[in-house]
Design a protein around this motif. Structure first.
Motif, PDB file in Angstrom:
ATOM      1  N   ALA A  25       0.894  -1.028  -0.077  1.00  0.00           N
ATOM      2  CA  ALA A  25      -0.015  -0.150   0.006  1.00  0.00           C
ATOM      3  C   ALA A  25       0.935   1.241   0.006  1.00  0.00           C
ATOM      4  O   ALA A  25       2.002   1.440   0.689  1.00  0.00           O
ATOM      5  CB  ALA A  25      -0.819  -0.023   1.134  1.00  0.00           C
ATOM      6  N   MET A  26       0.269   2.302  -0.608  1.00  0.00           N
ATOM      7  CA  MET A  26       0.904   3.619  -0.604  1.00  0.00           C
ATOM      8  C   MET A  26      -0.151   4.646  -0.299  1.00  0.00           C
ATOM      9  O   MET A  26      -1.247   4.431  -0.729  1.00  0.00           O
ATOM     10  CB  MET A  26       1.762   3.941  -2.116  1.00  0.00           C
ATOM     11  CG  MET A  26       2.730   3.013  -2.318  1.00  0.00           C
ATOM     12  SD  MET A  26       3.639   3.712  -3.815  1.00  0.00           S
ATOM     13  CE  MET A  26       4.321   5.292  -3.346  1.00  0.00           C
ATOM     14  N   GLY A  27       0.338   5.406   0.286  1.00  0.00           N
ATOM     15  CA  GLY A  27      -0.942   6.501   0.587  1.00  0.00           C
ATOM     16  C   GLY A  27      -0.480   8.020   1.057  1.00  0.00           C
ATOM     17  O   GLY A  27       0.769   8.197   0.858  1.00  0.00           O
ATOM     18  N   TRP A  28      -1.482   8.907   1.314  1.00  0.00           N
ATOM     19  CA  TRP A  28      -1.124  10.171   1.624  1.00  0.00           C
ATOM     20  C   TRP A  28      -1.887  10.385   2.931  1.00  0.00           C
ATOM     21  O   TRP A  28      -2.985  10.304   3.247  1.00  0.00           O
ATOM     22  CB  TRP A  28      -1.768  10.955   0.613  1.00  0.00           C
ATOM     23  CG  TRP A  28      -1.359  11.183  -0.535  1.00  0.00           C
ATOM     24  CD1 TRP A  28      -1.730  10.299  -1.600  1.00  0.00           C
ATOM     25  CD2 TRP A  28      -0.324  11.869  -1.065  1.00  0.00           C
ATOM     26  NE1 TRP A  28      -0.866  10.491  -2.668  1.00  0.00           N
ATOM     27  CE2 TRP A  28       0.082  11.559  -2.178  1.00  0.00           C
ATOM     28  CE3 TRP A  28       0.675  12.854  -0.594  1.00  0.00           C
ATOM     29  CZ2 TRP A  28       1.250  12.312  -3.013  1.00  0.00           C
ATOM     30  CZ3 TRP A  28       1.672  13.432  -1.321  1.00  0.00           C
ATOM     31  CH2 TRP A  28       2.145  13.093  -2.528  1.00  0.00           C
ATOM     32  N   TYR A  29      -0.838  11.052   3.779  1.00  0.00           N
ATOM     33  CA  TYR A  29      -1.327  11.432   5.145  1.00  0.00           C
ATOM     34  C   TYR A  29      -1.164  13.344   5.101  1.00  0.00           C
ATOM     35  O   TYR A  29      -0.488  13.691   4.191  1.00  0.00           O
ATOM     36  CB  TYR A  29      -0.464  10.805   6.390  1.00  0.00           C
ATOM     37  CG  TYR A  29      -0.918   9.498   6.335  1.00  0.00           C
ATOM     38  CD1 TYR A  29      -0.500   8.565   5.680  1.00  0.00           C
ATOM     39  CD2 TYR A  29      -1.550   9.038   7.670  1.00  0.00           C
ATOM     40  CE1 TYR A  29      -0.589   7.330   5.797  1.00  0.00           C
ATOM     41  CE2 TYR A  29      -1.611   7.712   7.801  1.00  0.00           C
ATOM     42  CZ  TYR A  29      -1.450   6.875   6.821  1.00  0.00           C
ATOM     43  OH  TYR A  29      -1.362   5.296   6.986  1.00  0.00           O
ATOM     44  N   ARG A  30      -1.939  13.720   6.379  1.00  0.00           N
ATOM     45  CA  ARG A  30      -1.749  15.153   6.154  1.00  0.00           C
ATOM     46  C   ARG A  30      -1.448  15.656   7.814  1.00  0.00           C
ATOM     47  O   ARG A  30      -2.152  14.737   8.582  1.00  0.00           O
ATOM     48  CB  ARG A  30      -2.825  15.823   5.386  1.00  0.00           C
ATOM     49  CG  ARG A  30      -4.147  15.751   6.093  1.00  0.00           C
ATOM     50  CD  ARG A  30      -5.099  16.301   5.277  1.00  0.00           C
ATOM     51  NE  ARG A  30      -6.647  16.357   5.798  1.00  0.00           N
ATOM     52  CZ  ARG A  30      -7.610  16.916   5.076  1.00  0.00           C
ATOM     53  NH1 ARG A  30      -7.319  17.428   3.797  1.00  0.00           N
ATOM     54  NH2 ARG A  30      -8.737  16.639   5.634  1.00  0.00           N
TER      55      ARG A  30
END
Length: 115
Positions: free
Chosen positions: A33-38
């Motif tokens: 998995a790859m993802g974006w967090y903020r």
């Protein structure tokens, strides 16, 4: 080791759009998995969206219908298309990669949405 480099942040007016990119390099063959967090000032880091190697996606409720995550496995790159941006989307956006259970992080890219 996996290296992640984000790009595409910037200043945009409310209602506008931006596309973030994250290029992975290094030991990428085991990345699932790859993802974006903020992370906004004074707040905890939160998941925005993630995507598996097979293309299954997951979104935070706050961005559903406005953000789209996609992935180009051949380029080892993940994208976040952000539309209908709101001032509350202002944050540092971080790319993350799950490599056989170990998480790697990029340095982040700043997104600022003006009202």
């Amino acid at each position: 080791q996996v290296q992640l480099v984000e790009s595409g942040g910037g200043l945009v007016q409310a209602g506008g759009s931006l596309r973030l990119s994250c290029a992975a390099s290094g030991s990428i063959f085991s990345i699932n998995a790859m993802g974006w967090y903020r992370q906004a000032p004074g707040k905890q880091r939160e998941l925005v969206a993630d995507i598996t190697r097979g293309g299954s996606t997951n979104y935070a409720d706050s961005v559903k219908g406005r953000f789209t995550i996609s992935r180009d496995n051949a380029k080892s790159t993940v994208y976040l298309q952000m539309s209908s941006l709101k001032p509350e989307d202002t944050a540092n956006y971080y790319c993350a990669a799950d490599n056989s259970g170990r998480y790697y992080w990029g340095k982040g890219t700043l997104v600022t949405v003006s009202s």
